[in-house]
Design a protein around this motif. Structure first.
Motif, PDB file in Angstrom:
ATOM      1  N   LEU A 276      -5.279   1.806  -5.178  1.00 42.39           N
ATOM      2  CA  LEU A 276      -4.598   0.722  -4.933  1.00 42.39           C
ATOM      3  C   LEU A 276      -3.861   0.917  -3.565  1.00 42.39           C
ATOM      4  CD1 LEU A 276      -2.886   0.148  -8.380  1.00 42.39           C
ATOM      5  CD2 LEU A 276      -4.747  -1.152  -7.387  1.00 42.39           C
TER       6      LEU A 276
ATOM      7  N   ALA B 121       0.677  -1.270   0.039  1.00 43.34           N
ATOM      8  CA  ALA B 121      -0.155  -0.387  -0.233  1.00 43.34           C
ATOM      9  C   ALA B 121       0.800   1.529  -0.134  1.00 43.34           C
ATOM     10  CB  ALA B 121      -1.126  -0.144   0.912  1.00 43.34           C
TER      11      ALA B 121
ATOM     12  N   GLY C 144      -4.255  -2.990   1.514  1.00 49.37           N
ATOM     13  CA  GLY C 144      -4.783  -1.733   0.844  1.00 49.37           C
ATOM     14  C   GLY C 144      -4.613  -0.889   2.969  1.00 49.37           C
TER      15      GLY C 144
ATOM     16  N   HIS D 252      -7.157   0.549  -1.224  1.00 50.48           N
ATOM     17  CA  HIS D 252      -7.984  -0.562  -1.292  1.00 50.48           C
ATOM     18  C   HIS D 252      -6.859  -2.216  -1.132  1.00 50.48           C
ATOM     19  CE1 HIS D 252     -11.121   2.216  -0.159  1.00 50.48           C
ATOM     20  NE2 HIS D 252     -11.035   2.537  -1.429  1.00 50.48           N
ATOM     21  N   GLY D 253      -6.005  -1.767  -1.843  1.00 48.68           N
ATOM     22  CA  GLY D 253      -5.057  -3.462  -2.459  1.00 48.68           C
ATOM     23  C   GLY D 253      -5.496  -3.746  -3.172  1.00 48.68           C
TER      24      GLY D 253
ATOM     25  N   GLN E 161       2.035   1.731  -3.098  1.00 49.74           N
ATOM     26  CA  GLN E 161       1.919   2.742  -4.342  1.00 49.74           C
ATOM     27  C   GLN E 161       1.627   4.101  -3.632  1.00 49.74           C
ATOM     28  OE1 GLN E 161       0.614   0.666  -7.407  1.00 49.74           O
ATOM     29  NE2 GLN E 161       1.882  -0.880  -5.827  1.00 49.74           N
TER      30      GLN E 161
END
Length: 258
Positions: A112, A92, A122, A115-116, A95
């Motif tokens: 991303l 996480a 995430g 929330h992964g 990103q």
């Protein structure tokens, strides 16, 4: 050192006043009373301890258990929790950092991060699963800034408000972020409050002039021109080399003439 008598010296007779005996007797009596009092106090203390020893032992035991429990929690719960949170939030944060550095596909990167994907946690997952940990607190800050950058302003306010700043810089940025979100929601009064908190949180050449300018412009929108002038003047006097100082004279003139 030894004392020698001179030959022919006759020692004078020392007279002892009879009252000395009385003083000695009174002193002995007073001393005896003190020791008797001490003995009585000691006996009472021993009796109290004897009667309440179970209670005393219980209190000592509770304190000992509390200390041992805290140490055990730190060793076997808190530390592993931090390690696991750090491992699970790696993707996480990766990103999130990419989104900060690249203007391309920022929204998708922030999403991303929040929330992964493909089973990777995430920021929201880290917050929910590792509540109370330092890494979950960091994830709260990153989540708030991610929502701010994806124009989800109420969510940004919620998460940034929950962030407990461990350093002045992120504390200033979090408060400033809340101010930005309130401005986007047309709540200038609340925005000014948080810009002022951001200014108060840290004095540095980066965040301070930036949030002074935002506070001043917001104050002008609220017709608080004296407040705006004060903030613009501070930029001019204290942060003359900052980017915000480039137009500060024009802003000062606007605040004076509005």
């Amino acid at each position: 050192m030894a004392t020698y008598k001179k030959r022919g010296y006759k020692a004078k007779e020392v007279k002892i006043d009879q009252t000395d005996d009385v003083d000695f007797n009174e002193q002995d009596s007073t001393t005896a009373e003190v020791f008797n009092t001490l003995d009585e106090s000691a006996n009472k203390t021993e009796e109290w301890v004897s009667k309440n020893q179970n209670y005393i032992l219980g209190v000592i035991g509770a304190i000992a258990l509390g200390v041992l429990g805290y140490l055990a929690y730190e060793q076997f719960v808190a530390k592993p929790k931090e390690v696991n949170a750090g491992n699970d939030m790696f993707y996480a944060m990766q990103q999130y950092n990419q989104a900060l550095q690249s203007p391309v596909a920022q929204d998708s990167l922030y999403n991303l991060a929040l929330h992964g994907v493909n089973g990777k946690y995430g920021l929201i997952d880290v917050i929910d699963n590792y509540s109370g940990s330092a890494n979950a607190n960091l994830a709260t800050y990153a989540a708030g800034m991610s929502y701010l950058n994806t124009q989800k302003y109420q969510e940004a306010i919620d998460y940034l408000s929950d962030y407990k700043a461990n350093d002045a810089m992120t504390g200033a940025i979090a408060n400033g972020g809340i101010g930005d979100a309130f401005m986007q929601l047309n709540q200038a009064g609340e925005a000014l409050e948080y810009y002022e908190k951001a200014v108060a949180a840290s004095t540095n050449a980066y965040t301070t002039p930036m949030f002074l300018q935002k506070a001043a412009v917001t104050a002008m929108e609220l017709n608080k021109n004296d407040v705006a002038l004060k903030y613009f003047q501070r930029i001019k006097e204290e942060f003359a080399k900052s980017p915000e100082a480039a137009l500060v004279d024009a802003y000062i003139a606007m605040a004076k003439n509005k």
